[in-house]
Design an enzyme around this catalytic site. Structure first.
Site, short mmCIF file in Angstrom:
data_model
loop_
_atom_site.label_atom_id
_atom_site.label_comp_id
_atom_site.label_asym_id
_atom_site.label_seq_id
_atom_site.Cartn_x
_atom_site.Cartn_y
_atom_site.Cartn_z
CE LYS A 1 -2.61 0.80 3.76
NZ LYS A 1 -3.85 0.69 4.71
NE ARG B 1 9.04 2.27 7.08
CZ ARG B 1 9.44 3.80 7.65
NH1 ARG B 1 10.47 4.11 7.81
NH2 ARG B 1 8.06 4.68 7.23
N GLY C 1 14.49 -6.10 18.78
CA GLY C 1 15.31 -7.14 18.13
C GLY C 1 14.69 -8.29 17.81
CD GLU D 1 13.34 -6.71 23.89
OE1 GLU D 1 12.04 -6.68 23.77
OE2 GLU D 1 14.05 -6.46 22.84
NE ARG E 1 6.87 -6.07 24.78
CZ ARG E 1 7.15 -5.91 23.24
NH1 ARG E 1 6.09 -6.24 22.62
NH2 ARG E 1 8.35 -5.52 23.15
CD GLU F 1 0.64 -6.74 14.27
OE1 GLU F 1 0.02 -6.18 15.03
OE2 GLU F 1 1.69 -6.09 13.63
CB SER G 1 6.36 -9.75 16.27
OG SER G 1 7.54 -8.83 16.48
#
Length: 497
Positions: free
Chosen positions: A31, A40, A45, A110, A268, A352, A368
């Protein structure tokens, strides 16, 4: 085979490269410009670089624990066992991960990871480096990339997907294909405050819903805990807390220790909910304190964050940063098997937009990018294999959440539909903290908006229609899950907090 890949994030570009190397005729549509999308923007990481004392089994256990026990063990096993190959593939395609003086990959830690197993590039620019390398690899391979072209719908014939309808420069174009790969990302723009870029409007999920594909787990929306308060949302990587930064209330107290023994390194969903409650209690953002790391370490390890926060008037080496949660990642999506097949033959999904089962009710940090790389490659390998008979079944009701019966509301008529109104509604009632009454109000409002067909003349019109359809499906999924688990929190569970 003629393959159309919709999306140029890590999943789409990986699928395109592997498909072409297997001899397929590949066309990629996006798109925006090639490389646009969420990949991006990924700072933290990519998980999977295991050191001494770590193992794939421990990575799997951490993933399942973070997912509140709802992750699919087979999908998680596929993810962690494929990590070495996925990372090697990215390196071979030119991704320059950060290394120590001896040339070994640097490993970060993390939240909810028991070990430091996360590779990064440019400190906090991992997604940008992966996007650059894969975009360059696609260009070198001569794969056709059609930019500024929106996926509008899927074409079906005899129960299988056989092509797509596209919108470019105000004109529609139909392309035939033997297989279509959805890699269009999530739906962060359902909410008024999100880390996702403008174009993340649930296009692939909406197209799959209209085609009758099975979707699930849309109620599980991850809110990133630490997004800079004020101005355009800017994410402060979880890796900052992994390096030792702490979260403080207005008095300087580490409040996350009240809700989880791991404090700031809890999963999270736990941290985001704790921050949301504290923000509501004190009427102001909480503080992310990284001053103990020092200016030199912060600038070296997190150059992007260091630059942006200073541009916004903060010196985070000397003062804590004000942060609040924001919508970040969708754990659910179009149902797939372990090779990216959906419930409709000829239709694959990765990244995703897909619900592979890896994340369960809450995504483990930095899984992810790994998921996109692993399952993007698996999609390409599965394209010439026979479609398993009866392996997945389409949901006849999936494409029409607007048709379900809802009780009539005695409240005032809803405001006129607009994207901003939808985002405010979703943020207030289908966001981080939910209630029976709020979900009922949201569903009734969405149902009323859907009763009047939206215009479909421009790209923005199609995005609005997609957002409305995915919003209905998300609100319905949230209403159907009456317990609180992972990223889905129902208000009764908050009584007494």
């Amino acid at each position: 085979m003629r393959i159309i890949v919709a999306g140029t994030g890590i999943a789409g570009l990986t699928a395109a490269l592997h498909a072409q190397e297997r001899g397929h005729d590949v066309t990629v549509v996006t798109k925006g410009a090639s490389g646009d999308g969420c990949t991006r923007y990924a700072q933290g990481g990519i998980a999977g670089v295991r050191g001494p004392g770590d193992s794939a089994a421990q990575h799997a256990a951490d993933t399942i624990a973070a997912g509140a026990g709802l992750a699919d063990p087979a999908a998680v096993e596929t993810l962690v066992r494929s990590a070495d190959a996925a990372l090697a593939d990215l390196i071979a395609r030119g991704v320059a991960f950060d290394r120590d003086a001896s040339g070994q990959l640097l490993r970060g830690r993390e939240a909810a990871h028991r070990h430091a197993r996360i590779a990064h590039a440019g400190g906090d620019a991992t997604g940008a480096e992966i996007s650059r390398a894969l975009t360059d690899a696609v260009r070198r391979a001569g794969i056709r990339v059609v930019e500024r072209t929106m996926l509008v719908d899927l074409h079906e014939d005899a129960g299988a997907v056989r092509g797509v309808r596209l919108l470019r420069d105000g004109k529609y174009d139909d392309l035939d294909a033997d297989a279509v790969v959805l890699a269009t990302g999530g739906a962060g723009r359902l909410f008024s405050r999100t880390t996702n870029p403008e174009g993340t409007t649930g296009d692939g999920i909406a197209a799959a819903l209209r085609a009758g594909a099975r979707v699930s787990d849309l109620e599980f929306v991850q809110f990133h805990p630490t997004v800079l308060a004020g101005g355009d949302p800017f994410l402060l990587s979880e890796a900052v807390r992994g390096e030792g930064a702490t979260l403080l209330d207005e008095t300087g107290r580490r409040f996350c220790l009240d809700v989880h023994p791991d404090g700031e390194l809890a999963p999270r969903d736990v941290v985001a909910q704790a921050i949301a409650r504290q923000c509501a209690l004190q009427g102001s953002p909480v503080l992310l304190d990284a001053t103990m790391l020092g200016a030199r370490t912060l600038a070296r390890r997190f150059p992007t964050i260091d630059r942006v926060t200073r541009e916004r008037g903060f010196d985070w080496s000397r003062e804590p940063l004000p942060v609040t949660p924001a919508a970040h990642y969708l754990m659910g999506g179009v149902d797939t098997d372990l090779d990216g097949r959906t419930s409709i033959p000829g239709l694959f999904a990765g990244g995703e937009v897909a619900r592979t089962g890896v994340h369960g009710a809450n995504r483990l940090a930095s899984n992810s990018l790994l998921e996109g790389a692993v399952f993007g490659a698996r999609v390409a390998r599965a394209m010439t294999e026979p479609w398993p008979v009866g392996a997945m079944q389409a949901s006849a009701a999936a494409g029409s959440p607007a048709s379900e019966h809802l009780p009539l509301s005695t409240a005032a008529a809803p405001p006129a539909f607009s994207r901003a109104a939808l985002q405010e509604l979703m943020s207030a009632h289908v966001g981080l903290l939910r209630s029976d009454a709020g979900l009922a109000h949201a569903r009734q409002t969405l149902h009323a908006w859907a009763a009047t067909p939206l215009p479909l003349s421009t790209l923005a019109d199609h995005e609005n229609a997609n957002l409305l359809l995915v919003a209905q499906a998300t609100a319905s999924a949230a209403a159907a899950r009456t317990d609180s688990v992972g990223a889905h929190v129902r208000e009764p569970a908050l009584i007494g907090v």
